[in-house]
Write a protein that holds these residues in place. Structure first.
Motif, PDB file in Angstrom:
ATOM      1  N   ASP A  40      89.934  -0.469  95.306  1.00  0.00           N
ATOM      2  CA  ASP A  40      88.666  -1.192  95.401  1.00  0.00           C
ATOM      3  C   ASP A  40      88.630  -2.193  96.550  1.00  0.00           C
ATOM      4  O   ASP A  40      87.650  -2.921  96.699  1.00  0.00           O
ATOM      5  N   SER A  41      89.701  -2.243  97.364  1.00  0.00           N
ATOM      6  CA  SER A  41      89.741  -3.185  98.483  1.00  0.00           C
ATOM      7  C   SER A  41      88.701  -2.801  99.532  1.00  0.00           C
ATOM      8  O   SER A  41      88.413  -1.631  99.749  1.00  0.00           O
ATOM      9  N   THR A  42      88.145  -3.823 100.182  1.00  0.00           N
ATOM     10  CA  THR A  42      87.222  -3.610 101.283  1.00  0.00           C
ATOM     11  C   THR A  42      88.020  -3.713 102.576  1.00  0.00           C
ATOM     12  O   THR A  42      88.616  -4.741 102.866  1.00  0.00           O
ATOM     13  N   PHE A  43      88.052  -2.627 103.316  1.00  0.00           N
ATOM     14  CA  PHE A  43      88.851  -2.566 104.537  1.00  0.00           C
ATOM     15  C   PHE A  43      87.971  -2.784 105.756  1.00  0.00           C
ATOM     16  O   PHE A  43      86.792  -2.459 105.726  1.00  0.00           O
ATOM     17  N   VAL A  45      91.619  -5.043 106.126  1.00  0.00           N
ATOM     18  CA  VAL A  45      92.230  -6.200 105.484  1.00  0.00           C
ATOM     19  C   VAL A  45      93.404  -6.637 106.349  1.00  0.00           C
ATOM     20  O   VAL A  45      94.170  -5.794 106.819  1.00  0.00           O
TER      21      VAL A  45
END
Length: 93
Positions: A40-43, A45
């Motif tokens: 779910d990370s927004t790249f 980063v």
């Protein structure tokens, strides 16, 4: 890049002191000691790559550069390169 196998594999890109872009590939925990990277990370980063200093030398206009090795965790480019010359200000302690 991929969540399988778990933990997922990520691509980390950085630019060396000469302006060349490099890519390193490994499992997320190698670059993310805090465990913040996930599906779910927004790249992109910001992450850190563990390295050791090999040597230092001057660059044009008196900028300092240092040669580092990413060998402590076995991180390398797809063709096996693990030594890079980067600007000293790219390094954190």
């Amino acid at each position: 890049m991929d969540d399988e196998p778990w933990p997922g594999v990520v691509e980390v890109q950085f630019t060396d002191a000469a302006g060349r872009c490099w890519s390193l590939f490994d499992k997320a925990p190698v670059f993310d000691a805090m465990g913040e990277l996930g599906p779910d990370s927004t790249f992109p980063v910001e992450v850190a790559v563990t390295c050791v200093v090999a040597e230092g030398h001057g660059l044009p206009e008196d900028e300092e550069a240092v040669t580092v090795s990413t060998s402590p965790h076995g991180v390398a480019t797809s063709d096996g390169r693990e030594e890079f010359t980067v600007r000293r200000d790219q390094l954190i302690h």
